[in-house]
Scaffold this active site. Structure first.
Site, PDB file in Angstrom:
ATOM      1  N   ASP A   1       0.801  -1.228   0.000  1.00 45.55           N
ATOM      2  CA  ASP A   1       0.000   0.000   0.000  1.00 45.55           C
ATOM      3  C   ASP A   1       0.835   1.279   0.000  1.00 45.55           C
ATOM      4  OD1 ASP A   1      -2.374  -1.267  -0.060  1.00 45.55           O
ATOM      5  OD2 ASP A   1      -2.733  -1.183   2.099  1.00 45.55           O
TER       6      ASP A   1
ATOM      7  N   HIS B   1      26.782   6.009 -10.015  1.00 42.17           N
ATOM      8  CA  HIS B   1      25.451   6.319  -9.493  1.00 42.17           C
ATOM      9  C   HIS B   1      25.253   5.721  -8.098  1.00 42.17           C
ATOM     10  CE1 HIS B   1      23.670   7.430 -13.683  1.00 42.17           C
ATOM     11  NE2 HIS B   1      24.448   8.363 -13.181  1.00 42.17           N
TER      12      HIS B   1
ATOM     13  N   ASP C   1      26.786  14.576  -6.083  1.00 38.42           N
ATOM     14  CA  ASP C   1      26.057  14.893  -7.312  1.00 38.42           C
ATOM     15  C   ASP C   1      24.601  15.037  -6.887  1.00 38.42           C
ATOM     16  OD1 ASP C   1      24.694  14.894  -9.725  1.00 38.42           O
ATOM     17  OD2 ASP C   1      25.895  13.295 -10.624  1.00 38.42           O
TER      18      ASP C   1
ATOM     19  N   ASP D   1      21.430  20.144 -11.756  1.00 37.16           N
ATOM     20  CA  ASP D   1      22.213  18.893 -11.680  1.00 37.16           C
ATOM     21  C   ASP D   1      23.673  19.291 -11.506  1.00 37.16           C
ATOM     22  OD1 ASP D   1      23.319  16.399 -11.993  1.00 37.16           O
ATOM     23  OD2 ASP D   1      22.725  16.144 -14.089  1.00 37.16           O
TER      24      ASP D   1
ATOM     25  N   HIS E   1      32.042   7.836 -18.966  1.00 38.29           N
ATOM     26  CA  HIS E   1      30.725   8.386 -19.308  1.00 38.29           C
ATOM     27  C   HIS E   1      30.872   9.579 -20.232  1.00 38.29           C
ATOM     28  CE1 HIS E   1      31.178  11.733 -16.404  1.00 38.29           C
ATOM     29  NE2 HIS E   1      31.603  10.842 -15.516  1.00 38.29           N
TER      30      HIS E   1
ATOM     31  N   HIS F   1      24.478  16.126 -20.827  1.00 36.96           N
ATOM     32  CA  HIS F   1      23.158  15.777 -21.356  1.00 36.96           C
ATOM     33  C   HIS F   1      22.313  17.038 -21.320  1.00 36.96           C
ATOM     34  CE1 HIS F   1      22.008  15.754 -17.091  1.00 36.96           C
ATOM     35  NE2 HIS F   1      23.103  15.046 -16.884  1.00 36.96           N
TER      36      HIS F   1
ATOM     37  N   HIS G   1      17.745  14.214 -17.107  1.00 37.53           N
ATOM     38  CA  HIS G   1      18.245  13.838 -18.440  1.00 37.53           C
ATOM     39  C   HIS G   1      17.129  14.247 -19.389  1.00 37.53           C
ATOM     40  CE1 HIS G   1      21.238  10.604 -16.812  1.00 37.53           C
ATOM     41  NE2 HIS G   1      21.499  11.825 -16.403  1.00 37.53           N
TER      42      HIS G   1
ATOM     43  N   GLU H   1      30.064  17.780 -17.466  1.00 39.87           N
ATOM     44  CA  GLU H   1      30.406  17.002 -16.281  1.00 39.87           C
ATOM     45  C   GLU H   1      31.467  15.937 -16.505  1.00 39.87           C
ATOM     46  OE1 GLU H   1      27.344  14.139 -15.093  1.00 39.87           O
ATOM     47  OE2 GLU H   1      25.970  15.080 -16.510  1.00 39.87           O
TER      48      GLU H   1
ATOM     49  N   TYR I   1      37.929   8.451 -12.586  1.00 36.64           N
ATOM     50  CA  TYR I   1      37.603   7.508 -11.511  1.00 36.64           C
ATOM     51  C   TYR I   1      38.695   6.444 -11.468  1.00 36.64           C
ATOM     52  CZ  TYR I   1      33.360   9.981 -12.654  1.00 36.64           C
ATOM     53  OH  TYR I   1      32.466  10.981 -12.926  1.00 36.64           O
TER      54      TYR I   1
ATOM     55  N   ARG J   1      34.329  14.160 -10.138  1.00 36.45           N
ATOM     56  CA  ARG J   1      33.465  14.664 -11.217  1.00 36.45           C
ATOM     57  C   ARG J   1      33.151  16.121 -10.876  1.00 36.45           C
ATOM     58  NH1 ARG J   1      30.132  10.861 -11.417  1.00 36.45           N
ATOM     59  NH2 ARG J   1      28.279  11.518 -10.286  1.00 36.45           N
TER      60      ARG J   1
ATOM     61  N   GLU K   1      30.522  19.057 -12.230  1.00 34.95           N
ATOM     62  CA  GLU K   1      29.359  19.201 -13.127  1.00 34.95           C
ATOM     63  C   GLU K   1      28.689  20.553 -12.934  1.00 34.95           C
ATOM     64  OE1 GLU K   1      26.129  16.408 -12.366  1.00 34.95           O
ATOM     65  OE2 GLU K   1      25.416  16.701 -14.413  1.00 34.95           O
TER      66      GLU K   1
HETATM   67  N1  GLY Z   1      22.945  13.115 -11.720  1.00 34.87           N
HETATM   68  C1  GLY Z   1      22.963  12.324 -12.876  1.00 34.87           C
HETATM   69  C2  GLY Z   1      23.812  12.911 -13.893  1.00 34.87           C
HETATM   70  O1  GLY Z   1      24.692  13.681 -13.591  1.00 34.87           O
HETATM   71  O2  GLY Z   1      23.617  12.703 -15.054  1.00 34.87           O
HETATM   72 MN    MN Z   2      24.677  14.923 -11.918  1.00 35.23          MN
HETATM   73 MN    MN Z   3      24.261  15.186 -15.112  1.00 35.03          MN
END
Ligand code: GLY
Ligand code: MN
Ligand code: MN
Length: 434
Positions: free
Chosen positions: A36, A239, A256, A267, A346, A350, A357, A380, A384, A402, A404
């Site tokens: 529920d 992630h 992040d 972001d 990566h 985006h 995204h 970004e 790593y 990272r 960003e």
């Molecule tokens: N927070 C996910 C990304 O940076 O794409």
């Molecule tokens: Mn991010």
């Molecule tokens: Mn991002």
């Protein structure tokens, strides 16, 4: 967002639709967590973009016959008993009076009304690729209607992807949207600053996440996505969302996290030392990523194509990795063979908007998109280096970085919406020393 903004979006949609057409778009289902208990409801972004309605069990229909256009909504009716349990609803009256729908019906009437919504239209727009109940219902009704063709019933002959139109619209942010995104990024920046100020070795990751998200909440925001708060080895998991490990001295912490304001995401990622002072190895990797990020941002401007920031970042990172002896060989070959992917796996960004995204075709007609004013993207890059990385000196192990930022393309270049968060080694150390 003003109600007139939604009306002007619908006007644009109608003008992009073919004559004698109908478009049908449903919002998301309310997702169940277990039994529920439900996850918080977040409406579908395109649905909200066109309607301004933030309620589950809603469907919008846009029909165009000659010059006449009609915006119809199917939604949950008002129900005081139910609303005591599940919250307020606009109801059919509210959808007409507040959201300016031409007509509104109860959601239960959708299936019964479908034949009259479809008959007479030649073109049909659906959000393709979604396995949703409303699309299934439309297809079932279409096949039933086709059986009545002998009686002269005109049914849609072609199905188009509604997303092709709406995604193009969402890709270019209006001045009002840019304002909201600027505010969302400013609030997120405040949250990141609070996290940097709170962080001390010995804390748990969630103890740094808490003040960050408190700032989001205090400023009317939600999290645009689950915050990633990873110290040391966890910074190397792209992630990572467990956010419950202890932060050790001499480690980097990667955060992040983005605030969502009025349905628009920010972001932002920052990486900083838990004890406020970068050691030599951390600084070498951090400053390399920062140089790559700045090079990428310089390539996010009108006239450049989507892949320009990524290419710029990859070049700087690869040159730097060779200089640090983490990669061996000629830079051109290492780039061609994508050897840098060992440490940078990566992409460099985006689109950003109502979805973190965000929608928007990256390669229309087989060519990378050319940047235009009003587009917003993230930049970004990262590196790593997990422990025991082969051929990598120990001093670099467990360093994940990272950086960003959110970048709005302007007429003359770009505006970094997230610029309020410290980014250079000196700025970060100065803030954390306070
Ligand atoms: N927070 C996910 C990304 O940076 O794409
Ligand atoms: Mn991010
Ligand atoms: Mn991002």
């Amino acid at each position: 967002m003003k109600i007139s903004e939604f009306a002007s979006r619908r006007k644009k949609l109608f003008s992009a639709m073919k004559d004698n057409s109908v478009a049908i778009l449903a919002t998301n289902k309310h997702p169940v967590r277990n039994n529920d208990a439900e996850y918080p409801f977040r409406t579908d972004s395109s649905f909200y973009y066109l309607t301004g309605l933030d309620e589950p069990d809603s469907i919008a229909v846009f029909s165009k016959k000659g010059k006449k256009t009609e915006f119809t909504v199917f939604c949950r009716p008002r129900n005081p008993d139910q609303e005591i349990w599940t919250g307020r609803r606009l109801g059919t009256e509210g959808v007409v009076s507040k959201l300016k729908a031409n007509k509104a019906y109860k959601i239960d009437e959708f299936v019964g009304k479908l034949p009259e919504l479809l008959v007479g239209s030649v073109e049909l727009y659906l959000s393709l690729g979604r396995d949703c109940e409303s699309n299934r219902r439309v297809m079932m009704t279409l096949s039933k209607l086709k059986q009545r063709a002998r009686s002269g019933t005109q049914t849609p002959q072609r199905i188009h992807d509604l997303d092709q139109i709406v995604n193009e619209m969402r890709l270019i942010k209006s001045p009002a949207e840019q304002n909201v995104m600027r505010k969302a990024a400013k609030i997120a920046a405040k949250g990141h600053i609070a996290a940097m100020q709170a962080c001390k070795p010995g804390m748990k990751e969630f103890e740094v996440q808490a003040p960050l998200e408190q700032v989001f909440r205090e400023n009317g925001c939600e999290c645009a996505y689950t915050s990633i708060v990873g110290g040391g080895e966890n910074a190397c998991i792209l992630h990572y969302v467990e956010n419950k490990a202890r932060l050790n001295n001499n480690e980097l912490l990667l955060i992040d996290a983005g605030a969502e304001l009025d349905y628009y995401a920010s972001d932002i990622t920052r990486t900083f030392p838990t004890n406020g002072k970068f050691n030599a190895a951390q600084k070498e990797i951090y400053e390399l990523v920062l140089r790559a990020q700045l090079a990428a941002i310089r390539n996010a401007k009108p006239g450049k194509r989507w892949d320009a920031p990524h290419k710029a970042a990859v070049r700087v990172l690869t040159e730097g990795l060779v200089a640090l002896k983490l990669l061996k060989g000629k830079v051109a070959d290492l780039i061609k063979n994508e050897e840098y992917r060992r440490f940078y796996m990566h992409n460099t960004g985006h689109w950003l908007g109502m979805d973190v995204h965000d929608v928007g075709n990256y390669k229309p007609d087989g060519k990378w998109r050319v940047f235009k004013p009003g587009m917003v993207l993230t930049v970004e890059p990262g590196l790593y280096i997990p422990a025991k990385s082969k051929g990598v000196p120990k001093r670099y192990w467990d360093i994940g970085v990272r950086i960003e930022d959110d970048v709005l393309i302007t007429r003359t270049g770009n505006e970094i919406l997230s610029k309020d968060v410290p980014k250079s080694v000196a700025e970060i150390e100065a803030l954390m020393a306070q």
